[in-house]
Design a protein around this motif. Structure first.
Motif, mmCIF file in Angstrom:
data_model
loop_
_atom_site.group_PDB
_atom_site.id
_atom_site.type_symbol
_atom_site.label_atom_id
_atom_site.label_comp_id
_atom_site.label_asym_id
_atom_site.label_seq_id
_atom_site.Cartn_x
_atom_site.Cartn_y
_atom_site.Cartn_z
ATOM 1 N N MET A 75 0.971 -1.285 0.069
ATOM 2 C CA MET A 75 -0.112 0.160 0.109
ATOM 3 C C MET A 75 0.822 1.167 0.030
ATOM 4 N N LYS A 76 0.587 2.222 -0.728
ATOM 5 C CA LYS A 76 1.339 3.479 -0.947
ATOM 6 C C LYS A 76 1.022 4.469 0.209
ATOM 7 N N ARG A 77 1.882 4.956 0.943
ATOM 8 C CA ARG A 77 1.700 5.759 1.866
ATOM 9 C C ARG A 77 0.653 6.761 1.791
ATOM 10 N N ARG A 78 0.777 7.320 0.419
ATOM 11 C CA ARG A 78 -0.133 8.505 0.162
ATOM 12 C C ARG A 78 -1.620 8.158 0.153
ATOM 13 N N LEU A 79 -2.092 6.812 0.270
ATOM 14 C CA LEU A 79 -3.472 6.614 0.300
ATOM 15 C C LEU A 79 -4.103 6.739 1.640
ATOM 16 N N MET A 80 -3.238 6.930 2.719
ATOM 17 C CA MET A 80 -3.583 7.578 3.949
ATOM 18 C C MET A 80 -4.215 8.870 4.070
ATOM 19 N N ASP A 81 -3.933 9.598 2.801
ATOM 20 C CA ASP A 81 -4.568 11.070 2.994
ATOM 21 C C ASP A 81 -6.102 10.893 2.318
ATOM 22 N N ILE A 82 -6.581 9.701 1.856
ATOM 23 C CA ILE A 82 -7.940 9.503 1.814
ATOM 24 C C ILE A 82 -8.518 8.598 2.162
ATOM 25 N N LEU A 83 -8.012 7.518 2.998
ATOM 26 C CA LEU A 83 -8.714 6.427 3.511
ATOM 27 C C LEU A 83 -9.454 6.925 4.765
ATOM 28 N N ALA A 84 -10.674 6.475 4.743
ATOM 29 C CA ALA A 84 -11.512 6.675 5.996
ATOM 30 C C ALA A 84 -12.133 5.405 6.290
ATOM 31 N N CYS A 85 -12.740 5.182 7.670
ATOM 32 C CA CYS A 85 -13.262 3.995 8.232
ATOM 33 C C CYS A 85 -14.622 3.992 7.113
ATOM 34 N N PRO A 86 -14.802 2.465 6.535
ATOM 35 C CA PRO A 86 -16.127 2.413 5.786
ATOM 36 C C PRO A 86 -17.399 2.435 6.597
ATOM 37 N N ILE A 87 -17.337 2.200 7.862
ATOM 38 C CA ILE A 87 -18.531 2.118 8.704
ATOM 39 C C ILE A 87 -18.740 3.522 9.212
ATOM 40 N N ASP A 88 -17.929 4.464 9.926
ATOM 41 C CA ASP A 88 -18.347 5.648 10.363
ATOM 42 C C ASP A 88 -17.648 6.755 9.645
ATOM 43 N N LYS A 89 -16.766 6.462 8.799
ATOM 44 C CA LYS A 89 -16.089 7.412 7.858
ATOM 45 C C LYS A 89 -15.157 8.334 8.602
ATOM 46 N N HIS A 90 -14.432 8.007 9.789
ATOM 47 C CA HIS A 90 -13.872 8.702 10.257
ATOM 48 C C HIS A 90 -12.404 8.747 9.818
ATOM 49 N N TYR A 91 -11.906 9.925 9.713
ATOM 50 C CA TYR A 91 -10.507 10.091 9.135
ATOM 51 C C TYR A 91 -9.794 11.034 10.173
ATOM 52 N N PRO A 92 -8.518 10.742 10.044
ATOM 53 C CA PRO A 92 -7.638 9.793 9.406
ATOM 54 C C PRO A 92 -7.563 8.388 10.111
ATOM 55 N N LEU A 93 -7.310 7.424 9.574
ATOM 56 C CA LEU A 93 -7.175 6.091 10.231
ATOM 57 C C LEU A 93 -5.622 5.938 10.927
ATOM 58 N N ASP A 94 -5.566 5.412 11.859
ATOM 59 C CA ASP A 94 -4.239 5.043 12.243
ATOM 60 C C ASP A 94 -3.649 4.119 11.681
ATOM 61 N N LEU A 95 -2.227 4.214 11.320
ATOM 62 C CA LEU A 95 -1.378 3.297 10.744
ATOM 63 C C LEU A 95 -0.467 2.688 11.624
ATOM 64 N N HIS A 96 -0.352 1.274 11.326
ATOM 65 C CA HIS A 96 0.716 0.486 12.111
ATOM 66 C C HIS A 96 1.425 -0.401 11.043
ATOM 67 N N VAL A 97 2.709 -0.223 10.720
ATOM 68 C CA VAL A 97 3.332 -0.719 9.831
ATOM 69 C C VAL A 97 4.077 -2.182 10.097
ATOM 70 N N PHE A 98 4.018 -2.970 9.671
ATOM 71 C CA PHE A 98 4.576 -4.081 10.362
ATOM 72 C C PHE A 98 5.857 -4.861 9.401
ATOM 73 N N GLU A 99 5.587 -4.436 8.217
ATOM 74 C CA GLU A 99 6.541 -4.816 7.059
ATOM 75 C C GLU A 99 6.607 -3.855 5.680
ATOM 76 N N GLU A 100 7.705 -3.006 5.581
ATOM 77 C CA GLU A 100 7.663 -2.248 4.522
ATOM 78 C C GLU A 100 8.803 -2.285 3.402
ATOM 79 N N LYS A 101 8.471 -2.424 2.292
ATOM 80 C CA LYS A 101 9.524 -2.353 1.249
ATOM 81 C C LYS A 101 9.432 -1.026 0.375
ATOM 82 N N ASP A 102 9.083 -1.163 -0.958
ATOM 83 C CA ASP A 102 8.689 0.121 -1.686
ATOM 84 C C ASP A 102 7.311 0.457 -1.252
ATOM 85 N N GLU A 103 6.808 -0.438 -0.868
ATOM 86 C CA GLU A 103 5.354 -0.110 -0.356
ATOM 87 C C GLU A 103 4.999 -0.638 1.135
ATOM 88 N N ILE A 104 3.972 -0.479 1.737
ATOM 89 C CA ILE A 104 3.908 -1.104 3.090
ATOM 90 C C ILE A 104 3.100 -2.352 2.564
#
Lengths: 166, 92
Positions: free
Chosen positions: B1-30
């Motif tokens: 997943m590209k990090r820039r996607l965090m700029d637009i992702l919202a919770c599908p249920i309540d539309k809360h934004y921004p979501l918290d991101l926890h990265v476990f493994e990252e190369k070119d993308e998460i």
């Protein structure tokens, strides 16, 4: 909760070798040209499949977000994107009813042959969601079969009440 | 997943934004990670570079809990204990 039942669209992609990689629909080609002329930058491809239109939109130069409920479809598209060195498309696994996107974001939306697989209440919900994520004054290109289409009722139901092939 | 996607992702249920991101493994993308809605407590996996933000009725509990258990050392304890729509504590 689905209690681990694989989504029927995923089954279609995985087990029936579904892979819609036909050339883009002419109406979408024209729509993409219109969007570019209007200065659009951010485009959503809802129900992208293997990227029949995602790749066109990416090559046109938009920042594209694509959504599909089938992981196999998304992985197929991901492979195609890497082969073509296309880097301006981001993939999200999702379905059409509750879009995981902020309000008023996209300059354009493409959604082809998706809505007619849902029940009317789901279609209404999805249309509302598409409207929510569209920027004011933006455009959507939606292709859906009519209930009057000759194929209605002649399809098959791969194990789910909410997936209906017309 | 590209990090820039965090700029637009919202919770599908309540539309809360921004979501918290926890990265476990990252190369070119998460490659592997977790998205958490701080409003409703739902968590969404990022598996093999693809974020999966499905509504509750389309989620695959057994597979997702198995995935969460694999990353239990990296995931926030609150998600493990109280995450919605299911968590490791409830699953026993």
């Amino acid at each position: 909760m689905r209690s681990n039942r694989t989504h029927p669209w995923e089954l279609v992609w995985r087990e029936e070798g579904w892979a819609e990689t036909s050339p883009p629909l002419p109406v979408v080609v024209n729509f993409a040209e219109d969007l570019k002329r209007e200065g659009a930058k951010k485009v959503l491809d809802l129900g992208c499949g293997a990227g029949r239109h995602s790749i066109l939109l990416g090559k046109t130069g938009f920042q594209v977000v694509v959504l599909d409920v089938s992981e196999t479809a998304l992985k197929t598209l991901e492979g195609r994107l890497k082969s073509a060195s296309i880097d301006n498309i981001t993939l999200v696994k999702h379905e059409m009813r509750e879009l995981p996107i902020v309000d008023n974001y996209f300059d354009g939306v493409v959604c082809t042959n998706v809505f007619h697989h849902g029940k009317l209440i789901e279609i209404k919900k999805a249309v509302g969601e598409v409207h929510r994520v569209m920027r004011r004054g933006s455009s959507a290109c939606v292709v859906a079969l009519s209930a009057a289409d000759f194929r209605k009722g002649n399809g098959k139901m791969p194990g789910a009440q909410h997936l209906r092939f017309y | 997943m590209k990090r820039r996607l965090m700029d637009i992702l919202a919770c599908p249920i309540d539309k809360h934004y921004p979501l918290d991101l926890h990265v476990f493994e990252e190369k070119d993308e998460i490659v592997e990670g977790l998205l958490v809605c701080s409003e409703c407590g739902r968590w969404y996996p990022i598996m093999d570079e693809i974020p999966q933000l499905l509504p509750d009725d389309l989620r695959e509990q057994r597979d997702e809990l198995s995935w969460l258990n694999k990353w239990r050392e990296n995931a926030p304890p609150q998600v493990l204990r109280e995450g919605k729509p299911f968590n490791l504590q409830l699953s026993g």
